[in-house]
Structure formats: C-alpha cells, structure tokens
Design a protein around this motif. Sequence first.
Motif, PDB file in Angstrom:
ATOM      1  N   GLY A 280       0.805  -1.219   0.000  1.00 38.67           N
ATOM      2  CA  GLY A 280       0.000   0.000   0.000  1.00 38.67           C
ATOM      3  C   GLY A 280       0.837   1.267   0.000  1.00 38.67           C
ATOM      4  N   MET A 281       2.009   1.220   0.634  1.00 43.55           N
ATOM      5  CA  MET A 281       2.890   2.387   0.650  1.00 43.55           C
ATOM      6  C   MET A 281       3.278   2.782  -0.769  1.00 43.55           C
ATOM      7  N   LEU A 282       3.545   1.785  -1.599  1.00 43.02           N
ATOM      8  CA  LEU A 282       3.954   2.045  -2.977  1.00 43.02           C
ATOM      9  C   LEU A 282       2.752   2.355  -3.860  1.00 43.02           C
ATOM     10  N   LEU A 283       1.630   1.695  -3.590  1.00 43.52           N
ATOM     11  CA  LEU A 283       0.416   1.978  -4.360  1.00 43.52           C
ATOM     12  C   LEU A 283      -0.054   3.417  -4.155  1.00 43.52           C
ATOM     13  N   SER A 284       0.216   3.953  -2.979  1.00 45.71           N
ATOM     14  CA  SER A 284      -0.245   5.314  -2.684  1.00 45.71           C
ATOM     15  C   SER A 284       0.459   6.364  -3.541  1.00 45.71           C
ATOM     16  N   ILE A 285       1.596   5.989  -4.168  1.00 43.91           N
ATOM     17  CA  ILE A 285       2.296   6.950  -5.032  1.00 43.91           C
ATOM     18  C   ILE A 285       2.465   6.423  -6.457  1.00 43.91           C
ATOM     19  N   ALA A 286       1.847   5.270  -6.755  1.00 50.44           N
ATOM     20  CA  ALA A 286       1.991   4.671  -8.086  1.00 50.44           C
ATOM     21  C   ALA A 286       0.841   5.082  -9.001  1.00 50.44           C
ATOM     22  N   ASP A 287       1.145   5.141 -10.295  1.00 47.03           N
ATOM     23  CA  ASP A 287       0.116   5.418 -11.301  1.00 47.03           C
ATOM     24  C   ASP A 287      -0.446   4.131 -11.890  1.00 47.03           C
ATOM     25  N   THR A 288       0.370   3.080 -11.893  1.00 46.03           N
ATOM     26  CA  THR A 288      -0.018   1.800 -12.475  1.00 46.03           C
ATOM     27  C   THR A 288       0.674   0.679 -11.714  1.00 46.03           C
ATOM     28  N   MET A 289       0.053  -0.500 -11.669  1.00 45.89           N
ATOM     29  CA  MET A 289       0.711  -1.666 -11.082  1.00 45.89           C
ATOM     30  C   MET A 289       0.775  -2.791 -12.105  1.00 45.89           C
ATOM     31  N   TYR A 303      -6.975   1.255  -4.093  1.00 45.91           N
ATOM     32  CA  TYR A 303      -6.258   2.526  -4.248  1.00 45.91           C
ATOM     33  C   TYR A 303      -6.577   3.203  -5.589  1.00 45.91           C
ATOM     34  N   SER A 304      -7.483   2.605  -6.359  1.00 38.22           N
ATOM     35  CA  SER A 304      -7.856   3.112  -7.692  1.00 38.22           C
ATOM     36  C   SER A 304      -6.652   3.185  -8.630  1.00 38.22           C
ATOM     37  N   VAL A 305      -5.762   2.234  -8.491  1.00 34.88           N
ATOM     38  CA  VAL A 305      -4.586   2.143  -9.357  1.00 34.88           C
ATOM     39  C   VAL A 305      -4.863   1.103 -10.439  1.00 34.88           C
ATOM     40  N   PRO A 306      -4.845   1.477 -11.718  1.00 38.23           N
ATOM     41  CA  PRO A 306      -5.083   0.500 -12.781  1.00 38.23           C
ATOM     42  C   PRO A 306      -3.980  -0.557 -12.811  1.00 38.23           C
ATOM     43  N   THR A 307      -4.355  -1.772 -13.145  1.00 40.86           N
ATOM     44  CA  THR A 307      -3.396  -2.879 -13.121  1.00 40.86           C
ATOM     45  C   THR A 307      -3.201  -3.471 -14.510  1.00 40.86           C
ATOM     46  N   ILE A 308      -1.973  -3.923 -14.748  1.00 45.45           N
ATOM     47  CA  ILE A 308      -1.627  -4.592 -16.006  1.00 45.45           C
ATOM     48  C   ILE A 308      -1.181  -6.006 -15.671  1.00 45.45           C
ATOM     49  N   GLU A 324     -10.121  -9.523 -14.019  1.00 41.87           N
ATOM     50  CA  GLU A 324      -9.782  -8.882 -12.746  1.00 41.87           C
ATOM     51  C   GLU A 324      -8.661  -7.860 -12.858  1.00 41.87           C
ATOM     52  N   SER A 325      -8.238  -7.558 -14.079  1.00 47.83           N
ATOM     53  CA  SER A 325      -7.249  -6.502 -14.287  1.00 47.83           C
ATOM     54  C   SER A 325      -7.737  -5.568 -15.383  1.00 47.83           C
ATOM     55  N   ALA A 326      -7.367  -4.304 -15.271  1.00 50.40           N
ATOM     56  CA  ALA A 326      -7.810  -3.322 -16.263  1.00 50.40           C
ATOM     57  C   ALA A 326      -7.213  -3.619 -17.636  1.00 50.40           C
ATOM     58  N   LEU A 341       2.009   0.990 -21.585  1.00 48.83           N
ATOM     59  CA  LEU A 341       2.674   1.850 -20.610  1.00 48.83           C
ATOM     60  C   LEU A 341       2.980   3.231 -21.182  1.00 48.83           C
ATOM     61  N   GLN A 342       3.253   3.276 -22.466  1.00 46.48           N
ATOM     62  CA  GLN A 342       3.571   4.568 -23.089  1.00 46.48           C
ATOM     63  C   GLN A 342       2.342   5.466 -23.172  1.00 46.48           C
ATOM     64  N   ASN A 343       1.174   4.850 -23.212  1.00 42.87           N
ATOM     65  CA  ASN A 343      -0.077   5.605 -23.141  1.00 42.87           C
ATOM     66  C   ASN A 343      -0.540   5.625 -21.683  1.00 42.87           C
ATOM     67  N   LYS A 344      -1.361   6.571 -21.331  1.00 42.41           N
ATOM     68  CA  LYS A 344      -1.817   6.664 -19.947  1.00 42.41           C
ATOM     69  C   LYS A 344      -2.867   5.598 -19.667  1.00 42.41           C
ATOM     70  N   CYS A 345      -2.593   4.741 -18.692  1.00 42.81           N
ATOM     71  CA  CYS A 345      -3.551   3.694 -18.312  1.00 42.81           C
ATOM     72  C   CYS A 345      -4.623   4.296 -17.409  1.00 42.81           C
ATOM     73  N   GLU A 346      -5.857   4.044 -17.746  1.00 36.41           N
ATOM     74  CA  GLU A 346      -6.971   4.591 -16.973  1.00 36.41           C
ATOM     75  C   GLU A 346      -7.529   3.525 -16.030  1.00 36.41           C
ATOM     76  N   PHE A 347      -7.989   3.962 -14.876  1.00 38.38           N
ATOM     77  CA  PHE A 347      -8.637   3.049 -13.933  1.00 38.38           C
ATOM     78  C   PHE A 347     -10.006   2.662 -14.478  1.00 38.38           C
ATOM     79  N   ARG A 348     -10.347   1.378 -14.370  1.00 39.76           N
ATOM     80  CA  ARG A 348     -11.630   0.885 -14.859  1.00 39.76           C
ATOM     81  C   ARG A 348     -12.357   0.126 -13.756  1.00 39.76           C
ATOM     82  N   ARG A 349     -13.678   0.259 -13.727  1.00 39.99           N
ATOM     83  CA  ARG A 349     -14.484  -0.527 -12.789  1.00 39.99           C
ATOM     84  C   ARG A 349     -14.503  -1.976 -13.260  1.00 39.99           C
TER      85      ARG A 349
END
Length: 449
Positions: A280-289, A303-308, A324-326, A341-349
């Motif tokens: 969670g410490m890293l997710l709190s500052i990450a844009d993607t996982m 954490y609303s972090v999109p996952t690959i 189960e992954s965006a 990764l070169q494009n911005k990954c968006e969070f998805r429900r």
Amino acid sequence: MKKIMFLYHVEEREYQIIEMIKSQLFSYSEKLDIRVGEFYHSIKDTIDFKPDVIVSIPPRDCYSSNYLTVLKLLTKAVVISMTTEGHHTFEDKIVQDVIGFNSYSPKLVDYYIMWGAKTSNILGRKLFGTGKVTNRKRIKTTGYAFYDLERTRKLFTDYPAYPEIVNWAKQYSRIHLVITGFSPADWSVQDYFYLGFFGEQKSVSKLTEEQIQEALKVKERYTLFRDKYINDIISVAEQMPDTGFFVKLHPVEISSKIRYYEKLSGYKNIYVVSTALPVGMLLSIADTMIHYNSTCNMEAYIYSVPTILRFLAQDSNLENILKESAYSYEINDREGFVNCLQNKCEFRRLPMTEKKLFDLFNWKMNKKYKPVEKIASYIFNAKKSQHLSCFDKEVIKAVESKEGEVIEEWLLYRFFEGKISRKMLYDLTALMKLQFIKIIGKLEGFVHV
C-alpha cells in the motif's frame, strides 16, 4: 479501568493492525490499560495483568488453544480471536487449515472477528460444525484493517524508508509499481521436496526420475516467465527514462536473498524494493501496477490504481483472471505491453474484482469503509465472558497438557517464593482451581493424550 491484552503471533503482520486498533480504542476512552505482547512470551504477563479482554489470532494449534484455555480459566477474560490474513480460498482443506485441526471448548472464544461476508459465512459454518463456537452470531464481520486507507496512509510515514522512496519518485513524471514473486525459479529439487511439491513422498532419495523432471519443468516455466517479465521492464525503462519503476520483491524472495534482481541496479529509473514494506505504501504513489495474477491486484483496486496483468496463454482459469485486471498482455506480447505503458492507463471498474472485495473484505466502491472502528467497537464493548466449566472435557485436556503444566509450575514456584500478599492469594486460588480440574479429570476417566 478496562484492561485489554493483545497477544500477537507474527509481529510483521499483526503489530500494525494492533496499533491502529489501540489508537481507535483510546479515542473512545482514556480509561483503558492496553498491553501488547508476543503470545508465547506473554503468558505469565497476561496472568499477572488479569485482563478483561484478550485479543489474539484464532487458536489454530493445540499449543495456543491449551494456553488460551488456561488463561481464560484463570483471568475470566473475554477472548476475541481476530483473523489477520484477510484472504482465504474456500476449498475444504484450506478452510480446515485456517481454523486448525485442534479441538477446544466452544466457549473458549467469545467472538471471532473476520473481514468479509463470505469468509465469515464459510469459516463460521466450519467453526460451528466442528464445535469451536457456541453460536454463529458470535462471528462478526468488520472489513480488513489494512484496507482502511485513511489510517494505513498515516502508518507509512513511520517507515524509515518512506522519505527516500517518496523523494525518489518525485524525479519522475509517472511511477509504475512492478510486483515480483518467482522464487520457484531458484528452487532446487530438494526445495520442492521440502515445500510439499511431491505430496506424501517421504524421502528425496526415493523420488522417481519422472517426479524430478516434473519439478524441473515447473522451475523452467518460472525461470522463462521471470526472464521475459523482468526483461520487458528493463526494455520499457530504457525507452521511458522519465518514468520510474518500483520493483517490489516478494517477501520470500527477500528472505531467500535471491540475487537475480541485482541486474536492475544499473538502471537509474528502476528502484528495487528489497525490504519488507507494505504494498500500500507504494500503491499510494503509483500510477499503475504490473503483476502476474498477484492478490495485490485487489489492493491496487482499492487505491484506484489501474493494473496490467502479464500472463501465460496456458494459465488455468484464464477467463476469470483476465476480468480482474484493467489491462492484460500475454507474456510474449512485449509490444502491446510497452504501448500500454507509453499511453496513460486509466482506472476501470471491474465487477468481478468488486465482488471478490466484498466477499473477502466487506469492501464496496464509494462506501465508507471503517473496519478499524468496527473492530475496536467490538473489543471496547465486550463485557461478558462465556464461562468455562471445570467439567468440560476440553478444559480438562488443556489443564492436563504440557502448556497447562507450564503455567501450574510457574504459579507454584511463585507461590512458594513469594511473600503473603494479594498476588499470593490469587496464585493459591488459581492452583486450587487447576488441581480441582485435574481431580475431576481423573474421576471422570478423561485421559489427555
């Protein structure tokens, strides 16, 4: 003044949860005496403390259930068992492992605290069916303490590594978190044996060539996957120098001191996290996982972090895993992964992930999530302990056990060494109670095996 004793088993996993609960308890009242200790090293302290409430993880083995039974017998404390893992699969064998193969009085644990609705239902049914709880209403669902983001974020600043990690991340326009967990690639056949890969086989020397080759194939599969997984990270890191990559090693890889990831140290924008830090410490500052079907996927969602997801085409249950992954890319599809990764990954429900989060952790999107408050409330308001009968077979078994004898011997020693005082009278009463139960056991013909 209410006295509460927390007894932890694994400090790394439980201590922070306890600290969060303590903070909440003191917000209810300052007239509390709260102590924390390692379970097996705090038996005597607990007897001396005479708590009103004992909070520990479920007694899953005979040692802890015997000790806990005698502790409750002597202190008359309310016993609350608090699950700490927060995630279960529900095959019958796994459920049995979680609740333990030991037996104890159904009146030993007054309340079980669990995280999710499905977990409470399935484990509760098993606990009741095996006589480990008197009533399923005594099983409470609270949510998972580590998913209480408001509180856990405050904990991160206590880690010595936190300032360094935050400052490193500030150098880059985007941050990607990479999860590893490929220790089987470094295991020997003997490691596979000790970890149960060969089932009931009792000797390495008796392994057949077919069994050995089967283990080596698994090792090779992990090795090839890891190579492609990490090489893709290196490739994209080289192409995106303004992007930072945290590569978080799995705890097993850290403890095993695996050297494979040392090759990443030559890349300025790759930071290898080789100490035990909460994801969670890293997710709190990450844009993607980026992950490989890790359970961290669910935490990233909170954490609303999109996952690959990186996967193998032949992975089992692939259809559900992909839901189960965006974003998902087969391990051989480097181009698709890099483009993503070169494009911005968006969070998805993701409906399937949200269902899992509710089943396992009682979590719902856009709903206030206060598990620590719920846990603390149950502990704070716990007043009436279920009485352990001296005639209960499980109580007699615990008193006659080695654990019971350890407590009795300590009380005897202290009684004869001590001066006349209230403590001495307490010890005498406790000793008389234990002896009385032993006499009952002999009269009733109970034999502790």
